[in-house]
Design an enzyme around this catalytic site. Structure first.
Site, PDB file in Angstrom:
ATOM      1  N   LYS A 140     -20.282  48.866 -91.469  1.00 42.82           N
ATOM      2  CA  LYS A 140     -20.165  49.979 -90.512  1.00 42.82           C
ATOM      3  C   LYS A 140     -18.921  50.822 -90.854  1.00 42.82           C
ATOM      4  O   LYS A 140     -18.610  50.997 -92.030  1.00 42.82           O
ATOM      5  CB  LYS A 140     -20.130  49.448 -89.081  1.00 42.82           C
ATOM      6  CG  LYS A 140     -21.278  48.464 -88.807  1.00 42.82           C
ATOM      7  CD  LYS A 140     -21.457  48.142 -87.363  1.00 42.82           C
ATOM      8  CE  LYS A 140     -22.521  47.071 -87.223  1.00 42.82           C
ATOM      9  NZ  LYS A 140     -22.922  46.836 -85.842  1.00 42.82           N
ATOM     10  N   HIS A 182     -30.695  52.569 -88.328  1.00 42.42           N
ATOM     11  CA  HIS A 182     -29.898  51.534 -87.653  1.00 42.42           C
ATOM     12  C   HIS A 182     -29.762  51.897 -86.176  1.00 42.42           C
ATOM     13  O   HIS A 182     -29.699  53.081 -85.820  1.00 42.42           O
ATOM     14  CB  HIS A 182     -28.517  51.423 -88.311  1.00 42.42           C
ATOM     15  CG  HIS A 182     -27.737  50.251 -87.806  1.00 42.42           C
ATOM     16  ND1 HIS A 182     -27.010  50.306 -86.637  1.00 42.42           N
ATOM     17  CD2 HIS A 182     -27.593  48.999 -88.279  1.00 42.42           C
ATOM     18  CE1 HIS A 182     -26.451  49.129 -86.421  1.00 42.42           C
ATOM     19  NE2 HIS A 182     -26.791  48.312 -87.412  1.00 42.42           N
ATOM     20  N   GLU A 221     -27.379  51.975 -84.196  1.00 39.56           N
ATOM     21  CA  GLU A 221     -26.259  52.850 -83.830  1.00 39.56           C
ATOM     22  C   GLU A 221     -26.574  54.302 -84.176  1.00 39.56           C
ATOM     23  O   GLU A 221     -26.110  55.222 -83.499  1.00 39.56           O
ATOM     24  CB  GLU A 221     -24.977  52.352 -84.503  1.00 39.56           C
ATOM     25  CG  GLU A 221     -24.464  51.093 -83.810  1.00 39.56           C
ATOM     26  CD  GLU A 221     -23.835  50.060 -84.710  1.00 39.56           C
ATOM     27  OE1 GLU A 221     -23.413  50.401 -85.825  1.00 39.56           O
ATOM     28  OE2 GLU A 221     -23.786  48.885 -84.289  1.00 39.56           O
ATOM     29  N   GLU A 236     -33.848  44.369 -85.479  1.00 37.15           N
ATOM     30  CA  GLU A 236     -32.541  44.236 -84.854  1.00 37.15           C
ATOM     31  C   GLU A 236     -32.642  44.597 -83.381  1.00 37.15           C
ATOM     32  O   GLU A 236     -32.558  45.790 -83.022  1.00 37.15           O
ATOM     33  CB  GLU A 236     -31.540  45.165 -85.535  1.00 37.15           C
ATOM     34  CG  GLU A 236     -31.373  44.873 -87.013  1.00 37.15           C
ATOM     35  CD  GLU A 236     -29.988  45.258 -87.491  1.00 37.15           C
ATOM     36  OE1 GLU A 236     -29.290  44.386 -87.982  1.00 37.15           O
ATOM     37  OE2 GLU A 236     -29.600  46.430 -87.319  1.00 37.15           O
ATOM     38  N   GLY A 285     -20.795  42.245 -87.854  1.00 44.02           N
ATOM     39  CA  GLY A 285     -19.455  41.690 -87.667  1.00 44.02           C
ATOM     40  C   GLY A 285     -19.101  40.559 -88.624  1.00 44.02           C
ATOM     41  O   GLY A 285     -18.006  40.550 -89.208  1.00 44.02           O
TER      42      GLY A 285
HETATM   43  C1  PEP Z   1     -25.789  45.269 -87.680  1.00 44.94           C
HETATM   44  O1  PEP Z   1     -24.844  46.015 -87.777  1.00 44.94           O
HETATM   45  O2  PEP Z   1     -26.859  45.580 -88.208  1.00 44.94           O
HETATM   46  C2  PEP Z   1     -25.643  44.023 -86.926  1.00 44.94           C
HETATM   47  C3  PEP Z   1     -26.662  43.220 -86.834  1.00 44.94           C
HETATM   48  O3  PEP Z   1     -24.400  43.759 -86.360  1.00 44.94           O
HETATM   49  P1  PEP Z   1     -23.876  42.350 -85.783  1.00 44.94           P
HETATM   50  O4  PEP Z   1     -24.203  41.307 -86.817  1.00 44.94           O
HETATM   51  O5  PEP Z   1     -22.413  42.548 -85.589  1.00 44.94           O
HETATM   52  O6  PEP Z   1     -24.616  42.103 -84.508  1.00 44.94           O
END
Ligand code: PEP
Length: 264
Positions: A13, A99, A101, A171, A239
């Site tokens: 990110k 994604h 975000e 996700e 993360g």
């Molecule tokens: C991501 O950024 O695609 C993600 C899954 O983040 P995290 O592992 O922090 O939940």
């Protein structure tokens, strides 16, 4: 019967600075020495793609260089955008598109995401299309419908010859960066349904060959049970990818999970 090589991606990110990014990449490279049974990619901030390409290029590492997004346009007056072709010129081979975000913070819709998928594929990149439901959609029982709509709209116009350069990341939005993870059973159920949609869109054989990754607070402590599910082919890691030891432990959990046939 197709077999699917597991894939683990580290989505940094908008984290790291130049030196911390370089040193994280070096640690990942060193830790992946001899890992040939998992495809590993790192997705640094776009500003650091060339320096990180330099780190990867100085070794015989098989780690793929990824980008977190690309423009839907090939070139022109789009201030601040970076095209898929420009990324390819810098050594990028895989790009994340849609994604959560970008969907929910930046406001991208399925039409734009579809144009980005086609732009990425058109430049020869592997495209990782992210899909997933919000918490309220999950609570309303809409998980599969949301995933299906995002897949159908995001993959519109993708040709049969391009399918081998597709990866899907499931996700659930409520699990990203929150510490909450889907149970392995819930994630498997969503993945199997996603593979069914891919079979309908392309073919059973194509669907059986496409990697479907889980993303959402994957950690060393939960990776193995998620990756053990028959339709989970690895993970997109946020993360935990910022800590080399954690990321390497997750890669380790993906070793030996190569799956064939799938649930289509
Ligand atoms: C991501 O950024 O695609 C993600 C899954 O983040 P995290 O592992 O922090 O939940």
């Amino acid at each position: 019967m197709s077999t699917r090589t597991p894939f683990v991606g580290g989505n940094w990110k908008m984290n790291t600075r130049l030196e911390s990014g370089r040193s994280l990449a070096r640690e990942v490279v060193a830790g992946c020495d001899g890992v040939a049974d998992v495809e590993v990619a790192i997705f640094p901030p776009v500003a650091y793609i060339l320096p990180i390409a330099g780190v990867l290029g100085k070794t015989d590492s098989r780690i793929l260089l990824g980008a977190q997004d690309c423009s839907s346009e090939p070139d022109g007056a789009f201030t601040g955008e970076v095209s898929a072709g420009q990324l390819a010129d810098c050594g990028v081979s895989v790009v994340i598109i849609g994604h959560s975000e970008r969907r929910h913070v930046i406001g991208e819709d399925d039409d734009l995401i579809n144009r980005k998928v086609r732009a990425g594929l058109g430049e020869g990149l592997t495209c990782m299309l992210c899909v997933g439901e919000t918490l309220s959609q999950r609570e309303a029982g809409e998980t599969d419908a949301i995933n299906e709509a995002q897949l159908r709209r995001g993959l519109e116009g993708v040709g049969p010859g391009e399918v081998e350069r597709l990866i899907i990341a499931y996700e659930p939005v409520w699990a990203i960066g929150t510490g909450r993870t889907a149970t392995p059973e819930d994630a498997q159920d969503a993945h199997a349904k996603i593979r069914g949609v891919l079979a309908d869109l392309f073919s059973g054989d194509a669907a059986a060959a496409i990697r479907i990754l889980y993303g959402g607070s994957v950690k060393p402590s939960n990776a193995a049970e998620l990756f053990a599910q028959p339709d989970i082919d690895g993970g997109l890691i946020g993360g935990a990818s910022l800590n080399a030891q954690d990321f390497l432990a997750i890669i380790d959990a993906a070793r030996g999970i190569k799956k064939g046939g799938g649930g289509a």
